[in-house]
Design an enzyme around this catalytic site. Sequence first.
Site, PDB file in Angstrom:
ATOM      1  N   GLY A  47       0.903  -1.284  -0.101  1.00  0.00           N
ATOM      2  CA  GLY A  47      -0.067  -0.013  -0.048  1.00  0.00           C
ATOM      3  C   GLY A  47       0.756   1.183  -0.072  1.00  0.00           C
ATOM      4  O   GLY A  47       1.938   1.273  -0.925  1.00  0.00           O
ATOM      5  N   GLU A  48       0.641   2.216   0.845  1.00  0.00           N
ATOM      6  CA  GLU A  48       1.547   3.380   0.893  1.00  0.00           C
ATOM      7  C   GLU A  48       1.817   3.472   2.417  1.00  0.00           C
ATOM      8  O   GLU A  48       1.168   3.611   3.133  1.00  0.00           O
ATOM      9  CB  GLU A  48       0.686   4.618   0.520  1.00  0.00           C
ATOM     10  CG  GLU A  48       1.330   5.854   0.354  1.00  0.00           C
ATOM     11  CD  GLU A  48       2.557   5.774  -0.487  1.00  0.00           C
ATOM     12  OE1 GLU A  48       2.130   5.208  -1.646  1.00  0.00           O
ATOM     13  OE2 GLU A  48       3.565   6.169  -0.293  1.00  0.00           O
ATOM     14  N   SER A  49       3.216   3.465   2.633  1.00  0.00           N
ATOM     15  CA  SER A  49       3.996   3.175   3.948  1.00  0.00           C
ATOM     16  C   SER A  49       3.621   4.263   4.990  1.00  0.00           C
ATOM     17  O   SER A  49       3.193   4.344   5.816  1.00  0.00           O
ATOM     18  CB  SER A  49       5.191   2.600   3.776  1.00  0.00           C
ATOM     19  OG  SER A  49       5.889   3.702   2.964  1.00  0.00           O
ATOM     20  N   CYS A  60       5.988  -5.463   0.662  1.00  0.00           N
ATOM     21  CA  CYS A  60       6.393  -3.988   0.100  1.00  0.00           C
ATOM     22  C   CYS A  60       5.927  -3.031   1.460  1.00  0.00           C
ATOM     23  O   CYS A  60       7.005  -2.805   1.923  1.00  0.00           O
ATOM     24  CB  CYS A  60       5.275  -3.907  -1.157  1.00  0.00           C
ATOM     25  SG  CYS A  60       6.053  -2.720  -2.269  1.00  0.00           S
ATOM     26  N   ARG A  93      12.703   3.501   0.143  1.00  0.00           N
ATOM     27  CA  ARG A  93      11.436   3.363  -0.473  1.00  0.00           C
ATOM     28  C   ARG A  93      11.519   3.537  -2.090  1.00  0.00           C
ATOM     29  O   ARG A  93      12.257   4.482  -2.456  1.00  0.00           O
ATOM     30  CB  ARG A  93      10.381   4.500   0.043  1.00  0.00           C
ATOM     31  CG  ARG A  93      10.144   4.107   1.575  1.00  0.00           C
ATOM     32  CD  ARG A  93       9.037   5.258   2.140  1.00  0.00           C
ATOM     33  NE  ARG A  93       7.824   5.312   1.327  1.00  0.00           N
ATOM     34  CZ  ARG A  93       7.265   6.557   1.085  1.00  0.00           C
ATOM     35  NH1 ARG A  93       7.449   7.551   1.537  1.00  0.00           N
ATOM     36  NH2 ARG A  93       5.974   6.364   0.333  1.00  0.00           N
ATOM     37  N   ILE A 132       5.760  -3.390  -7.365  1.00  0.00           N
ATOM     38  CA  ILE A 132       5.131  -2.029  -7.608  1.00  0.00           C
ATOM     39  C   ILE A 132       5.549  -0.972  -6.813  1.00  0.00           C
ATOM     40  O   ILE A 132       5.634  -1.169  -5.642  1.00  0.00           O
ATOM     41  CB  ILE A 132       3.482  -2.366  -7.454  1.00  0.00           C
ATOM     42  CG1 ILE A 132       3.059  -3.599  -8.069  1.00  0.00           C
ATOM     43  CG2 ILE A 132       2.628  -1.075  -7.571  1.00  0.00           C
ATOM     44  CD1 ILE A 132       1.907  -4.031  -7.600  1.00  0.00           C
ATOM     45  N   ARG A 133       6.346  -0.051  -7.560  1.00  0.00           N
ATOM     46  CA  ARG A 133       6.840   1.256  -6.559  1.00  0.00           C
ATOM     47  C   ARG A 133       7.639   0.613  -5.417  1.00  0.00           C
ATOM     48  O   ARG A 133       7.416   0.882  -4.353  1.00  0.00           O
ATOM     49  CB  ARG A 133       5.996   2.148  -6.327  1.00  0.00           C
ATOM     50  CG  ARG A 133       5.394   2.982  -7.645  1.00  0.00           C
ATOM     51  CD  ARG A 133       4.481   4.011  -7.053  1.00  0.00           C
ATOM     52  NE  ARG A 133       5.210   4.903  -6.453  1.00  0.00           N
ATOM     53  CZ  ARG A 133       4.730   5.665  -5.315  1.00  0.00           C
ATOM     54  NH1 ARG A 133       3.602   5.068  -4.662  1.00  0.00           N
ATOM     55  NH2 ARG A 133       5.226   6.522  -4.707  1.00  0.00           N
ATOM     56  N   HIS A 162       4.875  -8.720  -4.816  1.00  0.00           N
ATOM     57  CA  HIS A 162       3.427  -9.064  -4.422  1.00  0.00           C
ATOM     58  C   HIS A 162       2.890 -10.495  -4.999  1.00  0.00           C
ATOM     59  O   HIS A 162       2.259 -10.304  -5.985  1.00  0.00           O
ATOM     60  CB  HIS A 162       2.682  -7.798  -4.878  1.00  0.00           C
ATOM     61  CG  HIS A 162       2.815  -6.705  -4.458  1.00  0.00           C
ATOM     62  ND1 HIS A 162       2.132  -6.100  -3.341  1.00  0.00           N
ATOM     63  CD2 HIS A 162       3.603  -5.393  -4.688  1.00  0.00           C
ATOM     64  CE1 HIS A 162       2.299  -4.939  -2.997  1.00  0.00           C
ATOM     65  NE2 HIS A 162       3.441  -4.443  -3.846  1.00  0.00           N
ATOM     66  N   GLU A 167       0.607 -11.876  -3.809  1.00  0.00           N
ATOM     67  CA  GLU A 167      -0.778 -11.894  -3.674  1.00  0.00           C
ATOM     68  C   GLU A 167      -1.456 -11.084  -4.815  1.00  0.00           C
ATOM     69  O   GLU A 167      -2.567 -11.730  -5.214  1.00  0.00           O
ATOM     70  CB  GLU A 167      -1.242 -11.171  -2.337  1.00  0.00           C
ATOM     71  CG  GLU A 167      -1.169  -9.509  -2.254  1.00  0.00           C
ATOM     72  CD  GLU A 167       0.244  -9.070  -2.266  1.00  0.00           C
ATOM     73  OE1 GLU A 167       1.088 -10.009  -2.095  1.00  0.00           O
ATOM     74  OE2 GLU A 167       0.555  -7.835  -2.380  1.00  0.00           O
TER      75      GLU A 167
HETATM   76  N1  GLN Z   1       5.916   2.756  -2.511  1.00  0.00           N
HETATM   77  C1  GLN Z   1       5.257   2.443  -1.402  1.00  0.00           C
HETATM   78  C2  GLN Z   1       5.415   2.861  -0.350  1.00  0.00           C
HETATM   79  O1  GLN Z   1       6.548   3.740  -0.155  1.00  0.00           O
HETATM   80  C3  GLN Z   1       5.053   1.010  -1.591  1.00  0.00           C
HETATM   81  C4  GLN Z   1       4.451   0.362  -2.762  1.00  0.00           C
HETATM   82  C5  GLN Z   1       3.807  -1.036  -2.261  1.00  0.00           C
HETATM   83  O2  GLN Z   1       3.414  -1.494  -1.477  1.00  0.00           O
HETATM   84  N2  GLN Z   1       3.421  -1.363  -3.417  1.00  0.00           N
HETATM   85  O3  GLN Z   1       5.087   2.970   0.763  1.00  0.00           O
END
Ligand code: GLN
Length: 190
Positions: free
Chosen positions: A50-52, A82, A110, A136-137, A172, A174
């Site tokens: 997600g977005e940390s 992630c 990150r 993913i990122r 990921h 999942e």
């Molecule tokens: N870029 C996100 C972060 O810094 C992590 C990306 C992800 O969980 N797929 O939180």
Amino acid sequence: MNKEIIVGVLALQGDFFEHQRILSRMGVASMQVRNKSDLDKCSALIIPGGESTTMANLLSRADLAFKIKKRVKKGMLFYGTCAGAILAAKKVIGENRFKPLALIDVDIKRNAYGRQADSFETEIEVSGKKINGIFIRAPVISRAGKKVEVLARVDNNPVLVKHKNVLLGTFHPESDDEIFVHELFLAMFK
Ligand code: GLN
């Protein structure tokens, strides 16, 4: 598979539902964790991608950090993917908006693959099995402590690491309906 196991998936933000879908395909009970009493009911915890920064905020609002740290220290199985791996690291390089949980001795950076490779897929070898890795990122694990076992690498960077009851992955499974890493995780139950 042990029927009494309930895997909690932190459900404050991110792709918790995909983790639950994999677990249900494996016949493993799971539940969404949003507060301390949810956590009490679980025998393992997954923090999803997600977005940390957002998740760190919500985690502190739910006052969950201390309890997660305590449970993991006592042996509760933990898997972070992630953003979940970012939150579980010892140190997040260059990030001062939140303090990670320090569940395992790794430093992490990150969005470290840069813009040109925001997201990519590549083959990963884990314990002799080749699986598809979706990034993913994704963060990069820039340092893994001596006791940390590196289970897989991409471009020489660790992408799946383990120490005692803690497993971290920067990709990921999942999102790919790939059950191998979750199987590996649940095999950590003695
Ligand atoms: N870029 C996100 C972060 O810094 C992590 C990306 C992800 O969980 N797929 O939180």
